[in-house]
Write an enzyme that holds these catalytic residues in place. Structure first.
Site, PDB file in Angstrom:
ATOM      1  N   TYR A 190       7.705  29.089 -15.446  1.00 10.97           N
ATOM      2  CA  TYR A 190       7.268  28.195 -14.373  1.00 10.97           C
ATOM      3  C   TYR A 190       7.798  26.766 -14.537  1.00 10.97           C
ATOM      4  CZ  TYR A 190       4.065  32.025 -13.452  1.00 10.97           C
ATOM      5  OH  TYR A 190       3.544  33.268 -13.171  1.00 10.97           O
ATOM      6  N   HIS A 250       5.705  23.971  -7.962  1.00 12.69           N
ATOM      7  CA  HIS A 250       4.274  23.960  -8.281  1.00 12.69           C
ATOM      8  C   HIS A 250       3.975  23.194  -9.568  1.00 12.69           C
ATOM      9  CE1 HIS A 250       0.962  25.402  -6.103  1.00 12.69           C
ATOM     10  NE2 HIS A 250       0.722  26.548  -6.697  1.00 12.69           N
ATOM     11  N   PHE A 305      -4.079  29.126 -14.958  1.00 17.86           N
ATOM     12  CA  PHE A 305      -3.105  29.051 -13.887  1.00 17.86           C
ATOM     13  C   PHE A 305      -3.635  28.111 -12.812  1.00 17.86           C
ATOM     14  CE2 PHE A 305      -1.545  32.622 -16.229  1.00 17.86           C
ATOM     15  CZ  PHE A 305      -0.169  32.454 -16.138  1.00 17.86           C
ATOM     16  N   ASN A 331      -4.610  28.055  -9.795  1.00 17.14           N
ATOM     17  CA  ASN A 331      -5.783  28.296  -8.947  1.00 17.14           C
ATOM     18  C   ASN A 331      -7.114  28.108  -9.667  1.00 17.14           C
ATOM     19  OD1 ASN A 331      -3.726  29.021  -7.253  1.00 17.14           O
ATOM     20  ND2 ASN A 331      -4.467  31.086  -6.844  1.00 17.14           N
TER      21      ASN A 331
END
Length: 198
Positions: free
Chosen positions: A24, A29, A74, A76
């Site tokens: 990532y 993000h 993560f 969320n």
């Protein structure tokens, strides 16, 4: 709620949002992580503490004691880390700053808000739910919108910034957002909005 009135010696908290893991790194993000890393580098902070579902460290910034953190859940579930740090260090909501990606802003732009909805950003939404308030200062880092309505939003935010947009993105994430966070602490949110929220 667990937040108490600010007293002498209280910390401020700056949180950069993102997803942990090599796969990532440098994705849209992870703009908040990139901003947090840049601010930490500027002040010589190491993310040497691993607790509360986050890595973090503390420093002095603009004469204030500040914790800079990156949640290791993560995206969320970011509220879990933010609420745990705030609870442990007794940091009131008005001393918290969240930095994160925003697909409604063009690459190279940042926007500062003192309160409001999450705007669909799931990490910010979880933080609002965890803290029980939307009156949380946030610095939004523009990553641009998806190219067409049918494009999957998850694929978009987990994609990397194109090479031709990198200079503008890095200016916003590595320079403007960290400078805005410092300005908020030093001179208040109105001053930061006047300087950086275009």
């Amino acid at each position: 709620m667990f937040f108490k009135k600010n007293t002498a010696g209280d910390y401020r908290l700056i949180v950069g949002l993102g997803n942990p893991g090599k796969q990532y790194e440098n994705t849209r993000h992870n703009a908040g992580f990139i901003a947090a890393d840049a601010l930490a580098e500027k002040v010589g902070l190491k993310f040497s503490k691993s607790k509360f579902d986050a890595v973090y460290g503390d420093c002095t910034l603009a004469g204030e004691r500040v914790i800079i953190a990156k949640p290791q859940t993560f995206m969320n579930l970011s509220g879990r880390a933010v609420s745990a740090i705030a609870r442990f260090y007794k940091i009131p909501i008005d001393k918290i700053i969240i930095m994160f990606d925003d697909t409604s802003l063009d690459v190279g732009k940042i926007r500062i808000r003192r309160k409001g909805s999450s705007g669909g950003q799931k990490g910010m939404n979880d933080i609002i739910n965890a803290l029980g308030s939307d009156e949380i200062t946030r610095i939004k880092i523009g990553v641009g919108g998806k190219p067409h309505p049918d494009y999957d939003m998850k694929d978009w935010v987990l994609g990397k910034i194109p090479k031709e947009q990198l200079p503008d993105f890095e200016k916003a994430a590595k320079q403007m957002a960290p400078a805005a966070a410092e300005e908020i602490i030093a001179h208040g949110i109105d001053s930061a909005m006047n300087k950086y929220s275009k």
